[in-house]
Design a protein around this motif. Structure first.
Motif, PDB file in Angstrom:
ATOM      1  N   ARG A 229       0.810  -1.165  -0.137  1.00  8.87           N
ATOM      2  CA  ARG A 229       0.110  -0.251   0.024  1.00  8.87           C
ATOM      3  C   ARG A 229       0.969   1.389  -0.004  1.00  8.87           C
ATOM      4  O   ARG A 229       0.567   2.080  -0.805  1.00  8.87           O
ATOM      5  N   ALA A 230       1.857   1.224   0.800  1.00  7.06           N
ATOM      6  CA  ALA A 230       2.922   2.209   0.706  1.00  7.06           C
ATOM      7  C   ALA A 230       3.591   2.562  -0.441  1.00  7.06           C
ATOM      8  O   ALA A 230       3.719   3.867  -0.997  1.00  7.06           O
ATOM      9  N   ARG A 231       3.771   1.638  -1.107  1.00  6.25           N
ATOM     10  CA  ARG A 231       4.431   1.639  -2.440  1.00  6.25           C
ATOM     11  C   ARG A 231       3.382   2.289  -3.543  1.00  6.25           C
ATOM     12  O   ARG A 231       3.867   3.198  -4.221  1.00  6.25           O
ATOM     13  N   GLU A 232       2.149   1.754  -3.442  1.00  4.09           N
ATOM     14  CA  GLU A 232       1.172   2.221  -4.376  1.00  4.09           C
ATOM     15  C   GLU A 232       1.079   3.940  -4.023  1.00  4.09           C
ATOM     16  O   GLU A 232       0.754   4.487  -5.167  1.00  4.09           O
ATOM     17  N   ASP A 233       0.963   4.168  -2.756  1.00  7.72           N
ATOM     18  CA  ASP A 233       0.827   5.548  -2.478  1.00  7.72           C
ATOM     19  C   ASP A 233       1.755   6.185  -3.075  1.00  7.72           C
ATOM     20  O   ASP A 233       1.754   7.433  -3.576  1.00  7.72           O
ATOM     21  N   ALA A 234       3.134   5.864  -2.774  1.00  6.00           N
ATOM     22  CA  ALA A 234       4.314   6.776  -3.408  1.00  6.00           C
ATOM     23  C   ALA A 234       4.243   6.805  -4.855  1.00  6.00           C
ATOM     24  O   ALA A 234       4.668   7.819  -5.557  1.00  6.00           O
ATOM     25  N   GLU A 235       3.896   5.779  -5.619  1.00  6.95           N
ATOM     26  CA  GLU A 235       3.914   5.865  -7.016  1.00  6.95           C
ATOM     27  C   GLU A 235       2.747   6.658  -7.746  1.00  6.95           C
ATOM     28  O   GLU A 235       2.877   7.498  -8.446  1.00  6.95           O
ATOM     29  N   ARG A 236       1.889   6.684  -6.945  1.00  3.33           N
ATOM     30  CA  ARG A 236       0.647   7.550  -7.070  1.00  3.33           C
ATOM     31  C   ARG A 236       0.916   8.981  -7.063  1.00  3.33           C
ATOM     32  O   ARG A 236       0.778  10.000  -7.739  1.00  3.33           O
ATOM     33  N   ARG A 237       1.665   9.463  -5.703  1.00  9.78           N
ATOM     34  CA  ARG A 237       2.181  10.901  -5.781  1.00  9.78           C
ATOM     35  C   ARG A 237       3.271  11.083  -6.883  1.00  9.78           C
ATOM     36  O   ARG A 237       3.390  12.301  -7.446  1.00  9.78           O
ATOM     37  N   GLU A 238       4.149  10.093  -7.351  1.00  5.85           N
ATOM     38  CA  GLU A 238       5.145  10.461  -8.196  1.00  5.85           C
ATOM     39  C   GLU A 238       4.312  10.522  -9.623  1.00  5.85           C
ATOM     40  O   GLU A 238       4.729  11.663 -10.266  1.00  5.85           O
ATOM     41  N   ARG A 239       3.365   9.853  -9.674  1.00  4.79           N
ATOM     42  CA  ARG A 239       2.699  10.048 -11.121  1.00  4.79           C
ATOM     43  C   ARG A 239       1.847  11.507 -11.133  1.00  4.79           C
ATOM     44  O   ARG A 239       1.814  11.944 -12.254  1.00  4.79           O
ATOM     45  N   THR A 240       1.378  11.887  -9.983  1.00  6.27           N
ATOM     46  CA  THR A 240       0.538  13.229  -9.865  1.00  6.27           C
ATOM     47  C   THR A 240       1.451  14.277 -10.333  1.00  6.27           C
ATOM     48  O   THR A 240       1.321  15.318 -11.156  1.00  6.27           O
ATOM     49  N   LEU A 241       2.814  14.163  -9.633  1.00  2.00           N
ATOM     50  CA  LEU A 241       3.837  15.327  -9.636  1.00  2.00           C
ATOM     51  C   LEU A 241       4.292  15.251 -11.013  1.00  2.00           C
ATOM     52  O   LEU A 241       4.336  16.222 -11.609  1.00  2.00           O
ATOM     53  N   GLU A 242       4.543  14.099 -11.717  1.00  2.00           N
ATOM     54  CA  GLU A 242       4.823  14.026 -13.139  1.00  2.00           C
ATOM     55  C   GLU A 242       3.854  14.349 -13.954  1.00  2.00           C
ATOM     56  O   GLU A 242       4.370  15.279 -15.073  1.00  2.00           O
ATOM     57  N   ARG A 243       2.887  14.228 -13.868  1.00  2.00           N
ATOM     58  CA  ARG A 243       1.599  14.748 -14.634  1.00  2.00           C
ATOM     59  C   ARG A 243       1.495  16.260 -14.622  1.00  2.00           C
ATOM     60  O   ARG A 243       1.265  16.979 -15.796  1.00  2.00           O
ATOM     61  N   ALA A 244       1.689  16.670 -13.442  1.00  2.00           N
ATOM     62  CA  ALA A 244       1.242  18.221 -13.184  1.00  2.00           C
ATOM     63  C   ALA A 244       2.695  18.904 -14.087  1.00  2.00           C
ATOM     64  O   ALA A 244       2.719  20.064 -14.611  1.00  2.00           O
ATOM     65  N   LYS A 245       3.876  18.243 -13.773  1.00  2.00           N
ATOM     66  CA  LYS A 245       5.045  18.855 -14.681  1.00  2.00           C
ATOM     67  C   LYS A 245       4.870  19.109 -15.870  1.00  2.00           C
ATOM     68  O   LYS A 245       5.160  19.663 -16.584  1.00  2.00           O
ATOM     69  N   ARG A 246       4.321  17.698 -16.464  1.00  2.00           N
ATOM     70  CA  ARG A 246       4.211  17.472 -17.931  1.00  2.00           C
ATOM     71  C   ARG A 246       3.223  18.612 -18.526  1.00  2.00           C
ATOM     72  O   ARG A 246       3.337  19.340 -19.480  1.00  2.00           O
ATOM     73  N   LEU A 247       2.198  18.732 -17.557  1.00  2.00           N
ATOM     74  CA  LEU A 247       1.188  19.793 -18.125  1.00  2.00           C
ATOM     75  C   LEU A 247       1.609  21.006 -18.151  1.00  2.00           C
ATOM     76  O   LEU A 247       1.233  22.099 -19.095  1.00  2.00           O
ATOM     77  N   ALA A 248       2.261  21.477 -17.189  1.00  2.00           N
ATOM     78  CA  ALA A 248       3.016  22.832 -16.985  1.00  2.00           C
ATOM     79  C   ALA A 248       3.933  23.131 -18.341  1.00  2.00           C
ATOM     80  O   ALA A 248       4.001  24.317 -18.709  1.00  2.00           O
ATOM     81  N   GLU A 249       4.670  22.077 -18.464  1.00  2.00           N
ATOM     82  CA  GLU A 249       5.737  22.197 -19.673  1.00  2.00           C
ATOM     83  C   GLU A 249       4.803  22.318 -20.760  1.00  2.00           C
ATOM     84  O   GLU A 249       5.174  22.984 -21.789  1.00  2.00           O
ATOM     85  N   GLU A 250       3.879  21.774 -21.120  1.00  2.00           N
ATOM     86  CA  GLU A 250       3.067  21.716 -22.384  1.00  2.00           C
ATOM     87  C   GLU A 250       2.125  23.020 -22.645  1.00  2.00           C
ATOM     88  O   GLU A 250       2.079  23.541 -23.520  1.00  2.00           O
ATOM     89  N   ALA A 251       1.631  23.525 -21.240  1.00  2.00           N
ATOM     90  CA  ALA A 251       1.249  24.875 -21.281  1.00  2.00           C
ATOM     91  C   ALA A 251       2.326  26.063 -21.774  1.00  2.00           C
ATOM     92  O   ALA A 251       1.943  26.901 -22.432  1.00  2.00           O
ATOM     93  N   LEU A 252       3.545  25.798 -21.134  1.00  2.00           N
ATOM     94  CA  LEU A 252       4.521  26.734 -21.449  1.00  2.00           C
ATOM     95  C   LEU A 252       4.855  26.637 -23.136  1.00  2.00           C
ATOM     96  O   LEU A 252       5.215  27.618 -23.732  1.00  2.00           O
TER      97      LEU A 252
END
Length: 286
Positions: A229-252
């Motif tokens: 469960r801890a690993r799933e939570d960590a990977e979910r956070r990582e994916r959320t951060l990566e997605r936010a970063k990718r969306l920001a880069e796409e917007a720029l």
């Protein structure tokens, strides 16, 4: 293995809480159950188990350690018969960097000569990724293996550098050779959603059976479930951060292109007006 637990597995029904696509469960089963590890490697490398003298996990991790950090590495490094280095990795989410990432891991594994050793003493290295997404959507394949080849005549440059991918989303594309070594069954066990499905996949092979029973026992362990469960939570956070970063880069990037397009249109309008002035013999003042 405890016979009572095996009997419980034989009658288990319903959903599997954590299967082997969970990164922690993948690492736990393969690190702790050498028979499973041996069976999986033999299937992937088309080996008879009698050919395998030793399977050693290099750098075993403390499975009780905190697995919630991004820096916690859950791939598994194996030494086979004291002569081949194998890196096994599970990747569920597509981070759009698998080709580069796997090459980096492969190169690091190959660069293992000690001072004074000869280059020809470098051990063969194999990186095998289990992906729950399609690496090349235009050319899907279940089990693909890549090596360095001459681009004109396909002559093999070296057999010491191999990269393989098992696409867990394309099991139906398994070849007859894949099926002969039951690689499709291993993939199905990794992806199994219910205990009934798992039993059906494992009932005629001792290595698959060991994997299925080990998964059942692991799912009954509260500490292991917490780690999963801890690993799933960590990977979910990582994916959320990566997605936010990718969306920001796409917007720029979109903003940059819009500005370039606006400047281009402005330049075109200036050129049009200059041409119009020239047509009427009007000279711009400098």
């Amino acid at each position: 293995m405890d016979n009572s637990k095996v009997l419980s597995f034989a009658s288990a029904t319903g959903k599997i809480e954590y299967n082997m696509t969970n990164n922690y469960m993948f690492r736990y089963i393969l690190q702790e159950k050498r028979k499973v590890l041996k069976g999986l490697i033999c299937a992937l490398l088309h080996l008879n188990p009698t050919e395998v003298k030793s399977v050693t996990v290099q750098y075993p991790i403390d499975l009780a350690a905190d697995v919630g950090g991004k820096e916690f590495i859950l791939d598994i490094k194996v030494m086979l018969n004291d002569g081949v280095l194998i890196n096994l990795e599970m990747q569920v989410a597509n981070e759009y960097n698998w080709a580069e990432r796997s090459l980096s891991y492969l190169c690091r594994s190959y660069d293992q000569l000690y001072r004074g050793q000869k280059y020809e003493e470098a051990l063969p290295v194999i990186h095998i990724g289990f992906l729950d997404f399609t690496l090349h959507p235009s050319n899907p394949e279940f089990y693909a293996t890549y090596q360095m080849l001459n681009v004109k005549n396909h002559l093999l440059y070296s057999d010491k550098f191999t990269l393989s991918v098992v696409n867990l989303n394309q099991i139906e594309l398994a070849t007859e050779e894949d099926k002969r070594y039951k690689i499709d069954y291993w993939a199905a066990i990794f992806k199994a959603k219910t205990w009934e499905e798992l039993r059906m996949m494992a009932n005629d092979n001792e290595y698959l059976q060991e994997a299925a029973e080990s998964l059942y026992v692991a799912n009954a362990d509260e500490i292991i479930r917490q780690q999963c469960r801890a690993r799933e939570d960590a990977e979910r956070r990582e994916r959320t951060l990566e997605r936010a970063k990718r969306l920001a880069e796409e917007a720029l990037e979109k903003e940059r292109k819009e500005k370039e397009a606006a400047l281009s249109e402005k330049d075109k309008e200036i050129e049009r007006l200059q041409a119009l002035l020239a047509e009427y013999g009007i000279v711009e003042e400098k």
